[in-house]
Design a protein around this motif. Structure first.
Motif, PDB file in Angstrom:
ATOM      1  N   SER A 242      28.972  47.785  47.996  1.00  0.00           N
ATOM      2  CA  SER A 242      29.861  47.267  46.514  1.00  0.00           C
ATOM      3  C   SER A 242      29.254  45.660  46.772  1.00  0.00           C
ATOM      4  O   SER A 242      30.358  45.176  45.200  1.00  0.00           O
ATOM      5  CB  SER A 242      31.159  47.382  47.157  1.00  0.00           C
ATOM      6  N   VAL A 243      28.402  44.945  47.299  1.00  0.00           N
ATOM      7  CA  VAL A 243      27.952  43.432  46.600  1.00  0.00           C
ATOM      8  C   VAL A 243      27.084  43.617  46.230  1.00  0.00           C
ATOM      9  O   VAL A 243      25.625  44.570  47.055  1.00  0.00           O
ATOM     10  CB  VAL A 243      28.485  42.516  47.996  1.00  0.00           C
ATOM     11  N   GLN A 244      26.641  43.107  45.249  1.00  0.00           N
ATOM     12  CA  GLN A 244      25.267  43.878  44.316  1.00  0.00           C
ATOM     13  C   GLN A 244      24.256  42.430  44.359  1.00  0.00           C
ATOM     14  O   GLN A 244      22.883  42.816  44.740  1.00  0.00           O
ATOM     15  CB  GLN A 244      25.379  43.570  42.492  1.00  0.00           C
TER      16      GLN A 244
ATOM     17  N   ALA B 105      33.204  44.690  32.346  1.00  0.00           N
ATOM     18  CA  ALA B 105      32.652  46.716  32.707  1.00  0.00           C
ATOM     19  C   ALA B 105      31.066  45.650  33.478  1.00  0.00           C
ATOM     20  O   ALA B 105      30.514  46.440  34.518  1.00  0.00           O
ATOM     21  CB  ALA B 105      31.399  47.337  31.433  1.00  0.00           C
ATOM     22  N   ARG B 106      31.232  44.801  33.312  1.00  0.00           N
ATOM     23  CA  ARG B 106      30.021  43.493  33.784  1.00  0.00           C
ATOM     24  C   ARG B 106      30.029  43.466  35.360  1.00  0.00           C
ATOM     25  O   ARG B 106      31.811  43.493  35.885  1.00  0.00           O
ATOM     26  CB  ARG B 106      29.864  42.889  32.871  1.00  0.00           C
ATOM     27  N   THR B 107      29.359  43.197  36.146  1.00  0.00           N
ATOM     28  CA  THR B 107      29.507  43.234  37.340  1.00  0.00           C
ATOM     29  C   THR B 107      30.144  41.609  37.952  1.00  0.00           C
ATOM     30  O   THR B 107      28.934  40.866  36.972  1.00  0.00           O
ATOM     31  CB  THR B 107      27.872  42.775  38.493  1.00  0.00           C
ATOM     32  N   PRO B 108      31.604  41.807  38.355  1.00  0.00           N
ATOM     33  CA  PRO B 108      31.852  40.241  38.207  1.00  0.00           C
ATOM     34  C   PRO B 108      31.086  39.809  39.608  1.00  0.00           C
ATOM     35  O   PRO B 108      30.751  39.614  40.017  1.00  0.00           O
ATOM     36  CB  PRO B 108      33.074  40.712  38.726  1.00  0.00           C
TER      37      PRO B 108
ATOM     38  N   LEU C 128      37.890  38.714  52.718  1.00  0.00           N
ATOM     39  CA  LEU C 128      36.911  38.883  51.583  1.00  0.00           C
ATOM     40  C   LEU C 128      36.719  40.560  52.139  1.00  0.00           C
ATOM     41  O   LEU C 128      36.992  40.828  50.526  1.00  0.00           O
ATOM     42  CB  LEU C 128      35.241  38.871  52.614  1.00  0.00           C
ATOM     43  N   PRO C 129      37.354  40.932  52.812  1.00  0.00           N
ATOM     44  CA  PRO C 129      37.647  42.535  51.871  1.00  0.00           C
ATOM     45  C   PRO C 129      38.574  42.885  50.838  1.00  0.00           C
ATOM     46  O   PRO C 129      38.141  43.735  49.976  1.00  0.00           O
ATOM     47  CB  PRO C 129      37.380  43.729  53.753  1.00  0.00           C
ATOM     48  N   LEU C 130      39.842  42.090  51.635  1.00  0.00           N
ATOM     49  CA  LEU C 130      40.923  41.652  50.782  1.00  0.00           C
ATOM     50  C   LEU C 130      40.496  41.901  49.517  1.00  0.00           C
ATOM     51  O   LEU C 130      40.973  42.262  48.141  1.00  0.00           O
ATOM     52  CB  LEU C 130      41.690  41.495  51.106  1.00  0.00           C
ATOM     53  N   VAL C 131      39.975  40.756  49.287  1.00  0.00           N
ATOM     54  CA  VAL C 131      39.861  40.529  48.075  1.00  0.00           C
ATOM     55  C   VAL C 131      38.723  40.842  47.238  1.00  0.00           C
ATOM     56  O   VAL C 131      38.795  41.728  45.721  1.00  0.00           O
ATOM     57  CB  VAL C 131      39.009  38.352  47.871  1.00  0.00           C
ATOM     58  N   GLN C 132      37.894  41.624  47.984  1.00  0.00           N
ATOM     59  CA  GLN C 132      36.411  42.788  47.117  1.00  0.00           C
ATOM     60  C   GLN C 132      37.371  43.321  46.416  1.00  0.00           C
ATOM     61  O   GLN C 132      37.171  44.366  45.387  1.00  0.00           O
ATOM     62  CB  GLN C 132      35.270  42.998  48.131  1.00  0.00           C
ATOM     63  N   GLN C 133      37.781  44.223  47.293  1.00  0.00           N
ATOM     64  CA  GLN C 133      39.098  45.722  46.594  1.00  0.00           C
ATOM     65  C   GLN C 133      39.725  44.882  45.755  1.00  0.00           C
ATOM     66  O   GLN C 133      40.063  45.968  44.461  1.00  0.00           O
ATOM     67  CB  GLN C 133      39.360  46.463  47.489  1.00  0.00           C
ATOM     68  N   TYR C 134      40.396  43.625  45.404  1.00  0.00           N
ATOM     69  CA  TYR C 134      41.552  43.237  44.334  1.00  0.00           C
ATOM     70  C   TYR C 134      40.515  43.515  42.693  1.00  0.00           C
ATOM     71  O   TYR C 134      41.015  43.841  42.321  1.00  0.00           O
ATOM     72  CB  TYR C 134      41.971  42.333  44.546  1.00  0.00           C
ATOM     73  N   ILE C 135      39.085  42.799  43.765  1.00  0.00           N
ATOM     74  CA  ILE C 135      38.455  42.315  42.507  1.00  0.00           C
ATOM     75  C   ILE C 135      37.719  43.756  41.486  1.00  0.00           C
ATOM     76  O   ILE C 135      37.968  44.459  40.231  1.00  0.00           O
ATOM     77  CB  ILE C 135      37.213  41.625  42.163  1.00  0.00           C
ATOM     78  N   LEU C 136      37.652  44.680  42.424  1.00  0.00           N
ATOM     79  CA  LEU C 136      37.183  46.064  41.382  1.00  0.00           C
ATOM     80  C   LEU C 136      38.015  47.180  41.276  1.00  0.00           C
ATOM     81  O   LEU C 136      38.128  47.615  40.726  1.00  0.00           O
ATOM     82  CB  LEU C 136      36.199  47.091  43.222  1.00  0.00           C
ATOM     83  N   ASP C 137      39.344  46.503  41.740  1.00  0.00           N
ATOM     84  CA  ASP C 137      39.790  47.975  41.485  1.00  0.00           C
ATOM     85  C   ASP C 137      41.316  47.131  39.746  1.00  0.00           C
ATOM     86  O   ASP C 137      41.966  47.842  39.056  1.00  0.00           O
ATOM     87  CB  ASP C 137      41.870  47.746  41.919  1.00  0.00           C
ATOM     88  N   LEU C 138      40.587  45.513  39.802  1.00  0.00           N
ATOM     89  CA  LEU C 138      40.991  44.723  38.346  1.00  0.00           C
ATOM     90  C   LEU C 138      40.532  45.524  37.612  1.00  0.00           C
ATOM     91  O   LEU C 138      40.551  45.615  36.108  1.00  0.00           O
ATOM     92  CB  LEU C 138      40.834  43.165  39.293  1.00  0.00           C
ATOM     93  N   HIS C 139      38.968  45.427  37.685  1.00  0.00           N
ATOM     94  CA  HIS C 139      38.389  45.648  36.855  1.00  0.00           C
ATOM     95  C   HIS C 139      38.276  47.151  36.260  1.00  0.00           C
ATOM     96  O   HIS C 139      37.483  46.691  35.463  1.00  0.00           O
ATOM     97  CB  HIS C 139      36.619  45.269  37.466  1.00  0.00           C
ATOM     98  N   LYS C 140      38.348  47.880  37.799  1.00  0.00           N
ATOM     99  CA  LYS C 140      38.403  49.391  36.917  1.00  0.00           C
ATOM    100  C   LYS C 140      39.434  49.136  36.181  1.00  0.00           C
ATOM    101  O   LYS C 140      39.051  50.255  34.729  1.00  0.00           O
ATOM    102  CB  LYS C 140      38.472  49.860  38.262  1.00  0.00           C
TER     103      LYS C 140
ATOM    104  N   PRO D 180      32.957  48.502  36.873  1.00  0.00           N
ATOM    105  CA  PRO D 180      31.308  47.723  37.638  1.00  0.00           C
ATOM    106  C   PRO D 180      31.830  48.561  39.538  1.00  0.00           C
ATOM    107  O   PRO D 180      33.552  48.493  39.474  1.00  0.00           O
ATOM    108  CB  PRO D 180      31.441  46.607  37.977  1.00  0.00           C
ATOM    109  N   ARG D 181      31.225  48.820  39.847  1.00  0.00           N
ATOM    110  CA  ARG D 181      31.400  49.160  41.370  1.00  0.00           C
ATOM    111  C   ARG D 181      30.487  48.578  42.503  1.00  0.00           C
ATOM    112  O   ARG D 181      31.083  48.487  43.379  1.00  0.00           O
ATOM    113  CB  ARG D 181      29.954  50.339  41.796  1.00  0.00           C
ATOM    114  N   GLN D 182      30.581  47.466  41.993  1.00  0.00           N
ATOM    115  CA  GLN D 182      29.847  46.270  42.830  1.00  0.00           C
ATOM    116  C   GLN D 182      30.412  44.935  42.566  1.00  0.00           C
ATOM    117  O   GLN D 182      30.863  44.759  41.580  1.00  0.00           O
ATOM    118  CB  GLN D 182      28.510  45.876  42.802  1.00  0.00           C
ATOM    119  N   VAL D 183      30.417  43.457  43.196  1.00  0.00           N
ATOM    120  CA  VAL D 183      30.755  42.611  42.287  1.00  0.00           C
ATOM    121  C   VAL D 183      29.527  41.922  43.258  1.00  0.00           C
ATOM    122  O   VAL D 183      28.183  42.328  44.542  1.00  0.00           O
ATOM    123  CB  VAL D 183      31.843  42.092  43.627  1.00  0.00           C
TER     124      VAL D 183
END
Length: 320
Positions: free
Chosen positions: A151-153, A33-36, A100-112, A123-126
């Motif tokens: 989506s980038v913090q 749940a922490r911002t990666p 970069l957009p592909l990996v960003q969405q992958y990380i957000l989905d993984l953490h979701k 988390p909603r951001q990386v």
């Protein structure tokens, strides 16, 4: 702060006719749940500039401090497949527009998924972090895509510059002679720049990526080579996340403090921090382009400040 143990493993994302390698570094008790944090290397390099099997590097330091960290090998570099060869024509535009957009969405989905299994808000951001030319690619993606701006913090860069304007004999030798003239000739013969073969860097470069980088480094024109997108214009209108640009006092060519400062001005960041790693500014060394990430003293010098940068975002959320 207590340093936790951590583990690291490799994740692979399907991409075109191959796969992108993403190194995942997990604290002993990861909080999804922490911002990666996502890290990107520069030219003639790969993700190993941020981590090692022995536990050295900024990615390892932050994982020990409790952060979930991901380090990307862009297409063809590091453990991403296929490796760079004569037939690979991917350039820097594919990193900006696709990877970069592909990996960003992958990380957000993984953490979701992981957060929801634990009954926590995902988390909603990386956080984004880059070395050298990786900072230019990340800034370009941010300028281009409004969704990433949300989506980038934060953006942290080490030795990142969009142009090289500093003048010196060393710059003429490294940039004007080698990078701008000899490297393209070598790439024509080999079909790509075989940097590792000649000991020039950690990884190789495609002809497209090399030529596009050369063009941007020596030009005021910051446009996409494939579709003409005007990054300079978009940067002035972008809703930038808070950014921290870090330069090394002894980085006299590839990330000269003056050129790093020029990139800050060109992008037009609203919330910006700028630090030069030098003895005069209280650091242990006048750091160079690579040793700002690899020096043994970094763990006790500026890495704790980077950790505190990320912790500061969590404290601000708690205080809201």
């Amino acid at each position: 702060m207590t340093q936790l143990t951590f583990s690291q493993s490799s994740l692979f994302l399907p991409y075109r006719d191959g796969q992108l390698h993403l190194r995942q570094l997990l604290p002993s008790a990861p909080n999804f749940a922490r911002t990666p944090i996502l890290m990107l290397h520069g030219a003639m390099s790969n993700g190993r500039v941020f981590y090692s099997q022995s536990g050295r590097g900024l990615a390892c330091f932050l994982a020990k401090a409790g952060f979930v960290v991901y380090v990307l090998d862009s297409a063809g570099r590091g453990q991403s497949l296929p490796k760079i060869s004569r037939s690979m024509n991917l350039g820097q535009g594919e990193v900006i527009r696709e990877q970069l957009p592909l990996v960003q969405q992958y990380i957000l989905d993984l953490h979701k998924e992981a957060s929801e299994r634990e009954g926590k808000m995902p988390p909603r951001q990386v956080h984004w972090c880059a070395h050298s030319w990786g900072g230019v690619l990340m800034a370009s993606a941010l300028a281009r895509y409004e969704a990433l701006q949300h989506s980038v913090q934060s953006l942290v860069t080490f030795g990142s510059k969009r142009t090289i304007k500093v003048k010196s004999f060393k710059k003429w030798l490294m940039v004007d002679l080698f990078w701008n003239r000899l490297a393209p000739s070598m790439a024509i013969g080999q079909g790509y720049l075989a940097a590792t073969k000649f000991g020039f860097g950690m990884d190789n470069e495609t002809k497209s990526s090399l030529n596009q980088c050369i063009d941007w480094v020596q030009s005021e024109d910051w446009r996409d080579h494939d579709d003409g997108f005007d990054y300079a214009k978009a940067a002035k209108l972008a809703n930038w996340p808070p950014a921290w640009f870090i330069a090394g006092q002894n980085d006299t060519v590839l990330g000269h403090p003056e050129d790093v400062a020029d990139m800050i001005g060109e992008c037009g960041f609203k919330h910006i921090k700028y630090t030069v790693l030098s003895k005069a500014n209280g650091f242990k060394h006048d750091y160079g382009h690579t040793d700002m990430l690899t020096h043994l003293d970094a763990n006790d010098d500026h890495f704790p400040q980077v950790r505190d940068w990320y912790l500061g975002f969590e404290l601000s959320v708690l205080s809201d």
